[in-house]
Scaffold this active site. Sequence first.
Site, short mmCIF file in Angstrom:
data_model
loop_
_atom_site.label_atom_id
_atom_site.label_comp_id
_atom_site.label_asym_id
_atom_site.label_seq_id
_atom_site.Cartn_x
_atom_site.Cartn_y
_atom_site.Cartn_z
N GLY A 13 0.83 -1.21 0.00
CA GLY A 13 0.00 0.00 0.00
C GLY A 13 0.86 1.25 0.00
O GLY A 13 2.10 1.18 -0.02
N GLY A 39 -3.81 -1.97 -2.43
CA GLY A 39 -2.36 -1.86 -2.62
C GLY A 39 -2.01 -2.15 -4.07
O GLY A 39 -2.86 -2.60 -4.85
N ASP A 59 -4.74 -12.39 2.07
CA ASP A 59 -5.65 -11.53 2.84
C ASP A 59 -5.48 -11.88 4.32
O ASP A 59 -5.84 -12.98 4.74
CB ASP A 59 -7.09 -11.79 2.37
CG ASP A 59 -8.10 -10.95 3.13
OD1 ASP A 59 -7.71 -10.26 4.09
OD2 ASP A 59 -9.28 -10.99 2.75
N LYS A 108 2.29 -13.34 18.60
CA LYS A 108 2.31 -14.14 19.84
C LYS A 108 3.07 -15.45 19.61
O LYS A 108 3.95 -15.83 20.40
CB LYS A 108 0.88 -14.42 20.28
CG LYS A 108 0.75 -15.26 21.52
CD LYS A 108 -0.69 -15.19 22.05
CE LYS A 108 -0.93 -16.27 23.08
NZ LYS A 108 -1.60 -17.45 22.51
N TYR A 148 -14.82 1.85 9.11
CA TYR A 148 -13.37 2.06 9.29
C TYR A 148 -13.08 2.45 10.74
O TYR A 148 -12.22 1.87 11.39
CB TYR A 148 -12.92 3.15 8.34
CG TYR A 148 -11.44 3.42 8.31
CD1 TYR A 148 -10.53 2.41 7.96
CD2 TYR A 148 -10.93 4.69 8.59
CE1 TYR A 148 -9.16 2.67 7.91
CE2 TYR A 148 -9.57 4.95 8.53
CZ TYR A 148 -8.69 3.94 8.19
OH TYR A 148 -7.33 4.19 8.13
N TYR A 162 -3.93 -7.87 23.97
CA TYR A 162 -2.80 -8.81 23.78
C TYR A 162 -1.57 -8.33 24.56
O TYR A 162 -0.80 -9.13 25.08
CB TYR A 162 -2.45 -8.96 22.28
CG TYR A 162 -3.14 -10.15 21.66
CD1 TYR A 162 -4.53 -10.21 21.55
CD2 TYR A 162 -2.40 -11.24 21.19
CE1 TYR A 162 -5.17 -11.30 20.99
CE2 TYR A 162 -3.03 -12.34 20.62
CZ TYR A 162 -4.41 -12.37 20.52
OH TYR A 162 -5.03 -13.45 19.97
#
Length: 317
Positions: A13, A39, A59, A108, A148, A162
Site C-alpha cells: 500500500g 495496494g 488476505d 504471539k 473504518y 494482547y
Amino acid sequence: MKTKTVLITGGSGFIGSYLCELLLARGYRIICLDNLITGSLSNIAPLFKNHGFKFIKHDISKTIGIKDKIYYVLHFASPASPVDYLKFPIQTLKVGSLGTHNALGIAKAKRAKFFLASTSEIYGDPLVHPQKENYWGNVNTIGPRGVYDEAKRFSEAITMAYHRAHGIDTKIVRIFNTYGPRMRKEDGRAIPNFISQALKNKPITVYGRGGQTRSFCYVTDLVDGIYRLMMSPLNEPVNLGNPKEMTILQLAKEIIRLTGSKSRIVYEMLPQDDPKTRQPDITKAKKFLKWQAKVGLEEGLIETIGYFRLNKVEKAS
Ligand code: UDP
C-alpha cells in the site's frame, strides 16, 4: 548479527511500501503480505530485486502459517480512504478485526513485537481540538465511516488486550492525513483528487463549503516517526501527523496555484459524518520520539504533483 525479519501486512500500500523500503535500507529482511485490493505491486516493484524482500499475496483476514522467525509484525493492511472503505465495507471491518487478531496471533506465536497502524478516524468528528491521545472520540457507529472507525477502534482494543494479557510488546500509531507520491489517483482523497483535477484543468470538487479543516503530513516524515515509535518502549497510542491545519478550500487554492491550473472550484455535497476539524496534538511524539514533521506543504505538494504528472505521461505512452 543475524538479519531480523519484519512481516508487514499491507506492505504494497501507499504507506506500507515506504516502510518496506526504509526497513530494507536499515538491514531488515521483509515479508510483505497484501491482498492487493487497494495496494499495488507497482509500489514495491523496485524491491523485488532485493534478496531480503519476499511478497506473499494473502488476505490477513484469513489465517496464514509463516515458517520464518519473525522479529516484528507491522499491521498496515486496510482500505484507508473514505471512498475505498465505502467500496469495501465488509473487508474493512474484517481486516481491522479478524486481520488484527490474525496478525497478533502471528506475533504471539513468534514472540515478535507488534505494531498497529491506527488512525485519527478513531476520534471521529472530534469535539476536542486539537486531538490529544487521551481524547476518546466522537464516532457514529452506524454511519458510513463507522466501518473504518470502529474496525480501527476494535483493533486498538485487541492490541492493548494482547499487550496486557499476553505481555506482547505492542505499539499503536494514530496516523493523521498523510500524502505523497504513490497515492492512487482514484483513491478519492482530497489531495489526489485535487491534483488530478488540476492537471486536467477540470473543476476542483470541494465538498461542502470547504471550511472543514485537515492537517497534512508528508509520507517520508510519517515513516520516520513510525520507525522511531517501533524502536521506542512506548505501548500506548501515539499521534503522528503534521499539526499545520488548513481548510479544504485553502488546500484546493494552493494546488491550483502550484500546478498553474486553469481549474475553477465547484462545491459538491459534503459526505455524511465528514469531520469538521482535525489537527494532531503531537506533544507526545515530540517528547518521547523527538519527532516532528519537517517537510512543508508546498515542498511536499510539489513532489506529489511531480509524481502525478509523471504517472500521467507513463500511462499515455
Ligand atoms: N474532500 C473534498 N473534495 C474531494 C475529496 C475530499 O472536498 O474531492 C474533502 C472531504 O470531504 C474532507 C477532506 O477533503 O473534508 C479530506 O478528505 P479525505 O478524503 O482526503 O480524507 P479524510 O480526512 O476525510 O479521511
